[in-house]
Design a protein around this motif. Structure first.
Motif, mmCIF file in Angstrom:
data_model
loop_
_atom_site.group_PDB
_atom_site.id
_atom_site.type_symbol
_atom_site.label_atom_id
_atom_site.label_comp_id
_atom_site.label_asym_id
_atom_site.label_seq_id
_atom_site.Cartn_x
_atom_site.Cartn_y
_atom_site.Cartn_z
ATOM 1 N N UNK A 244 0.871 -1.191 0.000
ATOM 2 C CA UNK A 244 0.000 0.000 0.000
ATOM 3 C C UNK A 244 0.894 1.223 0.000
ATOM 4 N N UNK A 245 0.402 2.276 -0.618
ATOM 5 C CA UNK A 245 1.207 3.484 -0.746
ATOM 6 C C UNK A 245 0.358 4.726 -0.517
ATOM 7 N N UNK A 246 1.000 5.697 0.120
ATOM 8 C CA UNK A 246 0.381 6.991 0.358
ATOM 9 C C UNK A 246 1.169 8.034 -0.425
ATOM 10 N N UNK A 247 0.473 8.959 -1.044
ATOM 11 C CA UNK A 247 1.141 9.994 -1.822
ATOM 12 C C UNK A 247 0.956 11.340 -1.122
ATOM 13 N N UNK A 248 2.064 12.041 -0.875
ATOM 14 C CA UNK A 248 1.987 13.347 -0.210
ATOM 15 C C UNK A 248 2.419 14.457 -1.156
ATOM 16 N N UNK A 249 1.749 15.579 -0.993
ATOM 17 C CA UNK A 249 2.160 16.774 -1.734
ATOM 18 C C UNK A 249 1.846 17.999 -0.902
ATOM 19 N N UNK A 250 2.807 18.871 -0.790
ATOM 20 C CA UNK A 250 2.634 20.121 -0.039
ATOM 21 C C UNK A 250 1.955 19.913 1.315
ATOM 22 N N UNK A 251 2.432 18.923 2.035
ATOM 23 C CA UNK A 251 1.960 18.703 3.397
ATOM 24 C C UNK A 251 0.675 17.902 3.524
ATOM 25 N N UNK A 252 0.058 17.556 2.401
ATOM 26 C CA UNK A 252 -1.211 16.818 2.443
ATOM 27 C C UNK A 252 -1.068 15.435 1.817
ATOM 28 N N UNK A 253 -1.828 14.488 2.348
ATOM 29 C CA UNK A 253 -1.946 13.198 1.670
ATOM 30 C C UNK A 253 -2.969 13.394 0.557
ATOM 31 N N UNK A 254 -2.534 13.244 -0.682
ATOM 32 C CA UNK A 254 -3.473 13.465 -1.788
ATOM 33 C C UNK A 254 -4.082 12.164 -2.292
ATOM 34 N N UNK A 255 -3.431 11.056 -2.008
ATOM 35 C CA UNK A 255 -3.977 9.788 -2.475
ATOM 36 C C UNK A 255 -3.382 8.655 -1.665
ATOM 37 N N UNK A 256 -4.188 7.622 -1.431
ATOM 38 C CA UNK A 256 -3.710 6.429 -0.741
ATOM 39 C C UNK A 256 -4.355 5.240 -1.419
ATOM 40 N N UNK A 257 -3.611 4.180 -1.606
ATOM 41 C CA UNK A 257 -4.208 3.012 -2.250
ATOM 42 C C UNK A 257 -3.253 1.845 -2.301
#
Ligand code: ADP
Ligand code: MG
Ligand code: ZN
Lengths: 279, 228
Positions: A244-257
């Motif tokens: 599973x992976x979480x994607x962060x951008x500019x301090x926010x989690x934008x996607x997880x899956x």
């Protein structure tokens, strides 16, 4: 087995700076900024939620400055969150909120239940102590007392991490880059932690050296089923270990899956960009 | 026939390509199909029609846009795979649903034996037991023992495909999704794979394959479904 979580992060936030009324509107993934142009506050991690299940490797990807290390440092109890919770539980026991621990409790928790490995060995190791001294330091902090047992554990860890055991009394500056990462891993694993935190640990290594470190982690994961949080700016590293992976951008989690879903069917525009530039 | 192991209702899948002006592509429109335990459903159709996308929606490599994918799970009862939690999907992948993609995605530097055994390691099986099972499969798949410790990265297409199939079969899933399983195989190996599929069916495994091989694989399928 499904609700077998060991760590649950809820709305975890951290900013650096004075803040102003416009901060939140002017920062975040839609603006492409973490830093408020009015007051200079950096919103390093904003309302992060994640769950780690026992025995899994969870990847966190995102460009440099997206907040990955900030999130990791809060989980390591080395950085105090502004708000939010970090729930932890052992083997389905009662959840504890780690953000409520006092300094002494936090230190003991960190030294018994957590291990961390950094990109830069000097952050994870005391460069003036030998390998044996580094591992012993961690074990002493985890309240191990018996010298012989500490020594034996160190030798065992060196074998596990593919370090020549006869180098137990050598100091870190005499080791190569790849070996130093393995010394860090040995130290991190010393007290048999439940959670291993890995922050860009193969960045800056040659490809073949990087490969060996990743192989070692994979083997440790297969053998010990230790839970890992693997932070990297490199999707190629994360895909090798994390399901599973979480994607962060500019301090926010934008996607997880699921990692294959993130790679093959990314939803967020930023993830699509990340994937297309990684291929 | 008893009620199906897998039942797909009104499945749609579209992709929004944010990097190309938000363009939409819809490879799967209103698909309905079902498969029961022990059945082999073969999906046939021109390439680029979205056959692989159906399999990937079932496996949740793709997030279905709408519709339902009902699966009769041992662990969770009847659940909709299109909406199930990631942890549920991972557990199903470990124990109930196998997927063989068209090409092997090998982990670099991992031996053929370990690549094949990985699904068993993930189930928590000890290495010795897993490798014993793994060696039986390698034998059955006709992979020369000289190659067992080598990385499949340098194997021929046919050898890679056999490792790939072995990975899908080894954990004895109740549902097997096979994407062009016989495409890169010579005639003899194709027969081995067809025998593996039939043996799995006989054990009650439901199989959905996507294939152009109507004469070979298709002749052994319970049903064929043309996707157009
Ligand atoms: N102690 C600090 N003081 C001020 N800003 C910080 C501090 N720590 C991190 N930041 C800022 O927070 C943001 C997120 O940083 P970091 O968590 O290190 O990101 P990453 O690990 O994803 O590269 C960056 O803009 C960084 O400069
Ligand atoms: Mg960082
Ligand atoms: Zn501001």
């Amino acid at each position: 087995m499904i609700d077998d979580w060991i760590l649950r992060v809820e709305q975890l936030s951290k900013h650096f700076g004075p803040t102003c009324p416009d901060c939140r509107r002017l920062t975040g993934p839609d603006t492409g900024r973490s830093q408020c142009p009015r007051c200079g506050t950096v919103w390093a991690c904003v309302e992060a939620n994640l769950q780690l299940n026992a025995g899994e490797v969870l990847g966190i990807v995102g460009e440099s400055g997206s907040g990955k290390s900030t999130l990791l440092q809060m989980i390591y109890l080395a950085l105090r969150p502004d708000s939010g919770h970090i729930w932890y539980r052992d083997n389905g026991g009662p959840p504890r909120d780690l953000t409520t621990l006092d300094r002494y409790e936090a230190r003991l928790f960190r030294n018994t239940k957590l291990g961390i490995v950094y990109q830069r060995p000097e952050l994870g190791l005391n460069m003036r102590f030998s390998v044996g001294g580094n591992v012993a330091e961690k074990l002493l902090l985890a309240e191990w007392r018996h010298f012989g047992r500490i020594r034996a554990r160190t030798a065992e860890l060196m074998v596990k991490t593919e370090l020549p055991p006869e180098r137990i009394d050598d100091e870190p500056p005499t080791f190569s880059g790849g070996m130093l990462q393995r010394v860090q891993i040995a130290k991190a694993l010393a007290s048999r932690p439940s959670l291993l935190l890995l922050d860009e640990i193969t960045s800056g290594l040659d490809v073949s050296v990087q490969a060996r470190v990743l192989d070692l982690l994979r083997r440790i994961q297969w053998e010990d089923r230790i839970t890992m949080l693997l932070v990297s700016h490199d999707l190629g590293v994360v895909r090798q270990l994390a399901r599973r992976t979480i994607v962060m951008k500019n301090g926010h989690i934008v996607e997880a899956g699921l990692t294959d879903q993130i790679l093959e069917d990314p939803q967020h525009p930023y993830t699509q960009l990340l994937v297309s530039s990684a291929l | 026939m008893s009620h199906p192991l897998l039942e797909i209702r009104n499945l749609h899948k579209s992709f929004t390509l944010h990097l190309i002006d938000g363009r939409e592509i819809t490879p799967v429109r209103d698909v309905n199909l079902s498969v029961a335990a022990g059945e082999h459903l073969l999906i046939y159709g021109r390439s680029g029609m979205g056959k692989t996308s159906i399999l990937k929606c079932i496996y949740r490599t793709y997030l279905p846009t709408s519709g339902q994918i009902w699966f009769d799970s041992h662990q969770f009862g009847r659940i909709d795979l299109s909406r199930a939690a990631e942890s549920v999907i991972l557990s199903l992948r470990e124990r109930e649903i196998g997927f063989c993609s068209q090409f092997l995605r090998v982990l670099p530097r991992v031996s053929a034996l370990d690549t094949l055994c990985e699904p068993l390691y993930r189930q928590g099986m000890d290495r010795a037991t897993a490798q014993e099972i793994g060696r039986e499969w390698l034998q059955r798949l006709g992979i020369s023992p000289a190659l067992w410790q080598a990385s499949p990265l340098t194997f021929s297409g046919g050898e890679q495909q056999r490792i790939n199939l072995g990975r899908a079969f080894i954990a004895r899933p109740r549902l097997l999704l096979l994407d062009e399983p016989t495409a890169s195989l010579d005639e003899a190996t194709k027969q081995v794979v067809i025998a593996m599929i039939r043996a799995a069916q006989a054990e009650g495994t439901a199989i959905i394959s996507v294939s152009h091989d109507l004469a070979g694989l298709g002749a052994h399928a319970t049903r064929q479904w043309t996707f157009a």
